[in-house]
Design a protein around this motif. Structure first.
Motif, PDB file in Angstrom:
ATOM      1  N   ILE A 191     -34.589  -8.856 -32.941  1.00 49.46           N
ATOM      2  CA  ILE A 191     -33.310  -8.750 -32.237  1.00 49.46           C
ATOM      3  C   ILE A 191     -32.160  -9.350 -33.040  1.00 49.46           C
ATOM      4  N   PRO A 192     -32.209 -10.639 -33.430  1.00 47.00           N
ATOM      5  CA  PRO A 192     -31.086 -11.169 -34.219  1.00 47.00           C
ATOM      6  C   PRO A 192     -30.916 -10.482 -35.558  1.00 47.00           C
ATOM      7  N   LEU A 193     -32.017  -9.987 -36.141  1.00 47.77           N
ATOM      8  CA  LEU A 193     -31.909  -9.305 -37.433  1.00 47.77           C
ATOM      9  C   LEU A 193     -31.195  -7.965 -37.292  1.00 47.77           C
ATOM     10  N   PHE A 194     -31.569  -7.182 -36.282  1.00 45.19           N
ATOM     11  CA  PHE A 194     -30.891  -5.897 -36.071  1.00 45.19           C
ATOM     12  C   PHE A 194     -29.425  -6.110 -35.686  1.00 45.19           C
ATOM     13  N   VAL A 195     -29.153  -7.134 -34.895  1.00 45.56           N
ATOM     14  CA  VAL A 195     -27.770  -7.442 -34.527  1.00 45.56           C
ATOM     15  C   VAL A 195     -26.970  -7.824 -35.769  1.00 45.56           C
ATOM     16  N   LEU A 196     -27.571  -8.647 -36.631  1.00 48.48           N
ATOM     17  CA  LEU A 196     -26.889  -9.053 -37.865  1.00 48.48           C
ATOM     18  C   LEU A 196     -26.631  -7.858 -38.768  1.00 48.48           C
ATOM     19  N   MET A 197     -27.603  -6.960 -38.871  1.00 45.21           N
ATOM     20  CA  MET A 197     -27.424  -5.748 -39.669  1.00 45.21           C
ATOM     21  C   MET A 197     -26.237  -4.943 -39.153  1.00 45.21           C
ATOM     22  N   SER A 198     -26.159  -4.806 -37.835  1.00 45.54           N
ATOM     23  CA  SER A 198     -25.053  -4.055 -37.238  1.00 45.54           C
ATOM     24  C   SER A 198     -23.711  -4.708 -37.526  1.00 45.54           C
ATOM     25  N   GLU A 199     -23.637  -6.027 -37.420  1.00 46.54           N
ATOM     26  CA  GLU A 199     -22.362  -6.721 -37.628  1.00 46.54           C
ATOM     27  C   GLU A 199     -21.913  -6.635 -39.083  1.00 46.54           C
ATOM     28  N   GLY A 213     -21.376   9.142 -33.792  1.00 46.24           N
ATOM     29  CA  GLY A 213     -21.855   8.122 -32.860  1.00 46.24           C
ATOM     30  C   GLY A 213     -23.364   7.993 -32.892  1.00 46.24           C
ATOM     31  N   ALA A 214     -24.056   9.138 -32.999  1.00 46.42           N
ATOM     32  CA  ALA A 214     -25.521   9.110 -33.067  1.00 46.42           C
ATOM     33  C   ALA A 214     -25.995   8.424 -34.346  1.00 46.42           C
ATOM     34  N   ILE A 215     -25.340   8.738 -35.450  1.00 47.92           N
ATOM     35  CA  ILE A 215     -25.736   8.114 -36.719  1.00 47.92           C
ATOM     36  C   ILE A 215     -25.446   6.625 -36.694  1.00 47.92           C
ATOM     37  N   PHE A 216     -24.273   6.258 -36.210  1.00 46.05           N
ATOM     38  CA  PHE A 216     -23.934   4.836 -36.164  1.00 46.05           C
ATOM     39  C   PHE A 216     -24.821   4.098 -35.161  1.00 46.05           C
ATOM     40  N   SER A 233     -26.471   0.399 -35.072  1.00 48.16           N
ATOM     41  CA  SER A 233     -25.850  -0.504 -34.113  1.00 48.16           C
ATOM     42  C   SER A 233     -26.844  -1.043 -33.094  1.00 48.16           C
ATOM     43  N   GLY A 234     -27.620  -0.139 -32.482  1.00 45.51           N
ATOM     44  CA  GLY A 234     -28.614  -0.570 -31.509  1.00 45.51           C
ATOM     45  C   GLY A 234     -28.066  -0.779 -30.108  1.00 45.51           C
ATOM     46  N   THR A 235     -26.753  -0.643 -29.946  1.00 47.21           N
ATOM     47  CA  THR A 235     -26.138  -0.809 -28.628  1.00 47.21           C
ATOM     48  C   THR A 235     -25.081   0.257 -28.413  1.00 47.21           C
ATOM     49  N   LEU A 286     -26.003   7.131 -26.927  1.00 47.73           N
ATOM     50  CA  LEU A 286     -27.037   7.444 -27.909  1.00 47.73           C
ATOM     51  C   LEU A 286     -27.479   6.203 -28.671  1.00 47.73           C
ATOM     52  N   GLY A 287     -26.597   5.198 -28.731  1.00 40.91           N
ATOM     53  CA  GLY A 287     -26.950   3.952 -29.412  1.00 40.91           C
ATOM     54  C   GLY A 287     -28.077   3.197 -28.730  1.00 40.91           C
ATOM     55  N   MET A 288     -28.334   3.508 -27.431  1.00 41.89           N
ATOM     56  CA  MET A 288     -29.423   2.855 -26.712  1.00 41.89           C
ATOM     57  C   MET A 288     -30.720   3.660 -26.777  1.00 41.89           C
ATOM     58  N   ILE A 289     -30.634   4.884 -27.270  1.00 39.54           N
ATOM     59  CA  ILE A 289     -31.820   5.735 -27.345  1.00 39.54           C
ATOM     60  C   ILE A 289     -32.370   5.782 -28.761  1.00 39.54           C
ATOM     61  N   ILE A 290     -31.499   6.093 -29.706  1.00 37.63           N
ATOM     62  CA  ILE A 290     -31.923   6.197 -31.104  1.00 37.63           C
ATOM     63  C   ILE A 290     -32.236   4.805 -31.645  1.00 37.63           C
ATOM     64  N   PRO A 291     -33.399   4.627 -32.269  1.00 36.63           N
ATOM     65  CA  PRO A 291     -33.753   3.304 -32.825  1.00 36.63           C
ATOM     66  C   PRO A 291     -32.788   2.879 -33.929  1.00 36.63           C
ATOM     67  N   PRO A 292     -32.604   1.570 -34.118  1.00 38.04           N
ATOM     68  CA  PRO A 292     -33.236   0.460 -33.385  1.00 38.04           C
ATOM     69  C   PRO A 292     -32.436   0.085 -32.136  1.00 38.04           C
ATOM     70  N   SER A 293     -32.933   0.454 -30.974  1.00 32.72           N
ATOM     71  CA  SER A 293     -32.247   0.215 -29.713  1.00 32.72           C
ATOM     72  C   SER A 293     -32.634  -1.154 -29.156  1.00 32.72           C
ATOM     73  N   LEU A 294     -31.640  -2.002 -28.911  1.00 30.82           N
ATOM     74  CA  LEU A 294     -31.936  -3.329 -28.366  1.00 30.82           C
ATOM     75  C   LEU A 294     -32.517  -3.251 -26.948  1.00 30.82           C
ATOM     76  N   PRO A 295     -31.978  -2.393 -26.052  1.00 27.39           N
ATOM     77  CA  PRO A 295     -32.630  -2.276 -24.745  1.00 27.39           C
ATOM     78  C   PRO A 295     -34.066  -1.779 -24.838  1.00 27.39           C
TER      79      PRO A 295
END
Length: 427
Positions: free
Chosen positions: A59-67, A101-104, A108-110, A146-155
């Motif tokens: 979780i923190p790693l994917f969030v950091l990647m997004s930021e 949006g789908a690609i991002f 993003s994951g969110t 789509l950010g919640m469906i396409i991996p890496p989705s945080l939810p």
């Protein structure tokens, strides 16, 4: 105990207490109500057992990647690149926003991250090309789900932790459905633009002549290439069993650092901001998860999931009837809760019964993520509505809401497609 827990939770949420603390306090009230103060000692074990799971490092790693990706200006580059390829088609600029949006969303994951980044780039351009406020804002807000469906989705990670389902299988299973939903949205935009319904809906059949753009087709590939490559590496390593989701997240962080460095955006200030923001987001998510597991423990003590299962079985409901009831319940709960809170509160209650009916946990997780998209675009709590509204000066909330209405129907159609063709959720 159920009355104590539920009423406490509703009361705290109405008062505006943060979801995590509302869950924890209402659960504590229920636990003490049944076993006294000495029974509350179990809470420390539950919290530690939850947050110390290795898989949560993702979780923190994917969030950091997004930021880090956010600081490199990738959102603008992605939109320009996609627009170069499909922007001249009927409804092209709107489809560009959906595809970008789908690609991002894959970095993003969110949904909120997609809405914030793509909205700030796509909406002004759509308005410039004479799309209506409703269409411009609604398209971006709805497709941000789509950010919640396409991996890496945080939810989706949260779902995997709560239900003890393989996150790698969830990620693999969500790829094709995410693409299908993206294509459904693009097909809708293309169709109503092509047949002339745009005159009443705010779409433009063909893009008006625009300013000279020196971006070539090859240049557009080079512009979006690093991010697309990063997505393939991260998701591909999980799909092929080369890396676990946690290891893939670490690879993603390194890749995002290299992209930011190549774009000369890797300054000390930007890196510090990325670390600080990702720390805040990660702490918030893990706090919600820990408190939700305490809440789940309180409900288990009251045998709420077991009682629901017994009632449903005694009522002899058809599996798809119960599935429909759950989907409708999640839709209305999504009007009051954000997606992650909804996953953590609702899933532990309905999941055991869904398993008794023989639903596949991976398929169910992906379909629930599609349903969670309603939570981010339905008032009064739909966070993407407010993010999109604030992305451009002059937008009104009612315009954003009105623009998302057709896409709510498209999400319903997508759930039907996944129900009729469960093989699309490939594991």
């Amino acid at each position: 105990m159920v009355i104590v827990v539920v009423l406490s939770l509703i009361f705290l949420l109405v008062l505006g207490v943060p979801v995590a603390f509302s869950l924890a306090l209402s659960a504590l009230a229920g636990i003490i109500y049944v076993g006294g103060f000495e029974s509350s000692i179990a809470i420390s074990d539950i919290v530690w057992g939850t947050v110390s799971e290795f898989v949560l490092v993702a979780i923190p790693l994917f969030v950091l990647m997004s930021e880090i990706i956010n600081t490199s200006g990738v959102g603008k580059d992605l939109f320009r690149s996609v627009d170069k390829w499909i922007g001249r088609m009927p409804g092209g600029i709107a489809m560009s926003a959906i595809v970008a949006g789908a690609i991002f969303g894959a970095v993003s994951g969110t949904a909120i991250g997609v809405a914030a980044v793509i909205g700030a780039v796509a909406i002004p351009e759509m308005l410039k090309r004479h799309y209506s406020n409703e269409v411009s804002a609604g398209t971006v807000a709805a497709s941000s789900g789509l950010g919640m469906i396409i991996p890496p989705s945080l939810p989706l990670i949260m779902y995997g932790v709560v239900t003890e389902t393989s996150i790698a299988k969830l990620f693999s299973g969500a790829i094709i459905p995410g693409i299908v939903i993206m294509l459904v949205m693009c097909a809708y935009v293309f169709s109503i633009s092509l047949i002339g319904a745009h005159k009443d809906r705010g779409y433009q059949t063909y893009k008006p002549k625009r300013e000279k753009d020196d971006l070539s087709f090859v240049g557009s590939l080079l512009l979006a290439g690093p991010v697309v490559l990063l997505i393939f590496v991260v998701i591909g390593s999980i799909y092929n069993g080369i890396a676990t989701p946690t290891e893939a997240a670490a690879i993603g962080v390194v890749g995002s650092l290299l992209i930011a460095l190549s774009k000369r955006k890797l300054t000390l200030k930007n890196l510090t901001q990325a670390f600080v923001k990702s720390t805040k987001i990660s702490c918030m998510l893990l706090t919600i998860l820990a408190c939700a597991m305490v809440f789940s423990y309180a409900l288990s003590n009251a045998q709420v999931p077991q009682k629901i299962a017994e009632y449903v079985i005694s009522a002899e409901l058809n599996k798809w009837t119960f599935f429909f009831i759950v989907m409708v319940m999640l839709f209305f709960m999504g009007m009051l809760l954000d997606a992650i809170s909804l996953v953590i509160i609702a899933v532990p209650i309905v999941f055991p019964t869904m398993m008794l009916y023989g639903f596949d946990p991976v398929w169910l997780g992906v379909v629930m993520m599609v349903n969670m998209c309603f939570a981010v675009i339905t008032p009064p709590v739909g966070l993407c509505l407010y993010v999109v509204r604030d992305s451009v000066i002059g937008l009104k909330l009612h315009q954003v809401v009105r623009g998302t209405l057709p896409f709510i129907g498209l999400y319903v159609i997508s759930i039907v497609i996944l129900s009729v063709f469960p093989g699309l959720v490939s594991t």
